[in-house]
Scaffold this active site. Structure first.
Site, PDB file in Angstrom:
ATOM      1  N   THR A 154      -3.280   0.285   5.817  1.00 17.85           N
ATOM      2  CA  THR A 154      -4.052  -0.494   4.920  1.00 17.85           C
ATOM      3  C   THR A 154      -3.293  -1.740   4.489  1.00 17.85           C
ATOM      4  O   THR A 154      -2.063  -1.527   4.275  1.00 17.85           O
ATOM      5  CB  THR A 154      -4.079   0.451   3.604  1.00 17.85           C
ATOM      6  N   GLU A 205      -8.238  -2.580   7.116  1.00 14.33           N
ATOM      7  CA  GLU A 205      -6.981  -2.511   8.171  1.00 14.33           C
ATOM      8  C   GLU A 205      -7.586  -3.663   9.392  1.00 14.33           C
ATOM      9  O   GLU A 205      -8.695  -3.923   9.543  1.00 14.33           O
ATOM     10  CB  GLU A 205      -6.753  -1.381   9.004  1.00 14.33           C
ATOM     11  N   HIS A 242       0.969  -1.313  -0.073  1.00 13.86           N
ATOM     12  CA  HIS A 242       0.142  -0.178  -0.073  1.00 13.86           C
ATOM     13  C   HIS A 242       0.946   1.158  -0.175  1.00 13.86           C
ATOM     14  O   HIS A 242       0.738   2.451  -0.869  1.00 13.86           O
ATOM     15  CB  HIS A 242      -0.805  -0.017   1.050  1.00 13.86           C
TER      16      HIS A 242
HETATM   17 CA    CA Z   1      -5.134   4.210   7.704  1.00 11.97          CA
END
Ligand code: CA
Length: 422
Positions: free
Chosen positions: A357, A198, A131
């Protein structure tokens, strides 16, 4: 720290029949904690454990004498493990508690839930290296990863007051944005609303101010893990994030799953923490033999989208991506605890640490739309022909997670579901 014991025995069955179904989210080997009350009642929140499609009211069952989840989370690991054994014994087939505990069961479908504990402080990390790289490329093609990334777990202090539980809607945020070609910023509704897949790590026992938690003890300060969607207003973020990081682009809502899957329940689903060849080894305060051996969590996560049109047509949510946490996370939960406290910062029971993420290395494992759509340049097409670059009003986003491994019974996390309203 958290060993496999009799509560993980794959042969164990519960007298709650729905817990024994293949693929059940909440078999007797799971036993996650949450706060609930009968739907529509105005009573206080009670502590429950999910079993099959039911919830066991722990106070009514006579197992605990508190409604304070944070107090329960603050207990020593050995006390928590004793509680897990007691619940497992009472719910297993043939248990003498069946008659009494049957009275302490409610169907989950007839309950409402709240955020599983009082979250005093919320910190969001940035452990998803794929990410970070993909996002970095959008802003800095020549240097996607900042030079500190592989040395220090990056994080910022978020806001706890706007954490909401799965099933709650939220309003599209308004704010100040500035298009790259505009002379001046303007005010209005966010046009680039995104999600972030998450994990939520919940702190159990805290540490005193000024006393860092060493790696060897870091996991004993964790109570368990849930899912969190860190909704993100990308246009607000792009304009506000320098020099102090995200602010109003993140704190309008974050959606968590109602259940905390305990560190004990996750014991069979651990794997080694390693660094790719050529990457720096963690500094000694972020390293321990236990972390190297089994610091990672083997959790599979997925993201589903259901638009308002899909809902009206009765179409099931469409899976956008699916990925592995162990593949996505550059730092382990223990390292986040050790790093967070290394300067003496005190964590408290119920504090929430977001993983950041969790995107895999490929597009089918992206944890946000900004990655999936290459910064909004390339729309994705849904099975009904609708297109998306970012979220539209009426869109429902669903995060799910589960652990699966040979020799163990699959356990699920439930879901974190939220709908964007105008
Ligand atoms: Ca975040």
């Amino acid at each position: 720290m958290y060993d496999i014991d009799a509560t993980h025995d794959p042969e164990l069955k519960s007298w709650v029949a729905s817990a024994n179904e293949t693929g059940a989210e909440f078999p007797i080997q799971n036993l996650p904690f949450g706060r609930f009350r009968p739907a529509g009642s105005n009573g206080g929140w009670r502590i429950g454990v999910a079993i099959g499609d039911q919830v066991l009211d722990l106070r009514v069952a006579g197992v605990i004498d508190t409604d304070d989840m944070n107090a329960l989370m603050a207990a020593k690991p050995e006390e928590r493990q004793a509680l897990r054994r007691r619940i497992s014994e009472g719910l297993r087939e043939g248990s003498g508690d069946k008659a009494a505990w049957s009275e302490a069961l409610l169907a989950q479908a007839q309950c409402e839930f709240t955020v599983p504990c009082k979250v005093g402080d919320y910190t969001d990390f940035y452990t998803g290296i794929h990410h970070a790289t993909t996002i970095g490329k959008l802003f800095r093609p020549d240097q996607p990863l900042m030079p500190n990334y592989k040395w220090v777990p990056i994080g910022y202090h978020g806001r706890a007051s706007s954490i909401v539980v799965s099933g709650q809607d939220f309003k599209r945020p308004k704010g100040q944005t500035k298009a790259p070609d505009a002379a001046e910023p303007s005010y209005g509704p966010c046009k680039r609303l995104d999600y972030e897949l998450e994990l939520a790590f919940y702190v159990g026992a805290g540490n005193a101010l000024g006393e860092p938690v060493p790696m060897a003890e870091a996991e004993s300060h964790l109570f368990g893990v849930g899912l969190i969607n860190d909704w993100s207003a990308r246009d607000i973020q792009a304009w506000e994030y320098q020099p102090l990081g995200p602010f109003l682009s993140k704190n309008f809502a974050s959606t968590v799953s109602p259940w905390i899957v305990t560190m004990e329940a996750l014991a069979p689903f651990r794997s080694a923490f390693t660094r790719a060849e050529g990457d720096p080894q963690p500094l000694p305060y972020l390293d321990s033999p236990g972390n190297r051996e089994r610091g990672q969590l083997d959790i599979t996560v997925e993201v589903l989208l259901q638009t308002a049109k899909m809902r009206e047509a009765g179409t099931a949510p469409h899976r956008l991506t699916k990925g592995s946490v162990a593949e996505a996370a550059y730092w382990t939960a223990a390292q986040l605890v050790a790093h967070h406290t290394v300067n003496g910062c005190n964590l408290q029971p119920g504090d929430l640490l977001g993983s950041g993420t969790l995107s895999g290395p490929t597009p089918d494992a992206c944890g946000s739309l900004i990655e999936l759509t290459l910064g909004g340049k390339q729309s994705i097409e849904l099975p009904n022909g609708e297109k998306r670059t970012f979220l539209e009003d009426g869109d429902t986003l669903i995060l799910r997670g589960w652990c699966e491994r040979d020799g163990a019974v699959r356990i699920g996390f439930g879901e974190a579901r939220g709908t964007v309203r105008e």
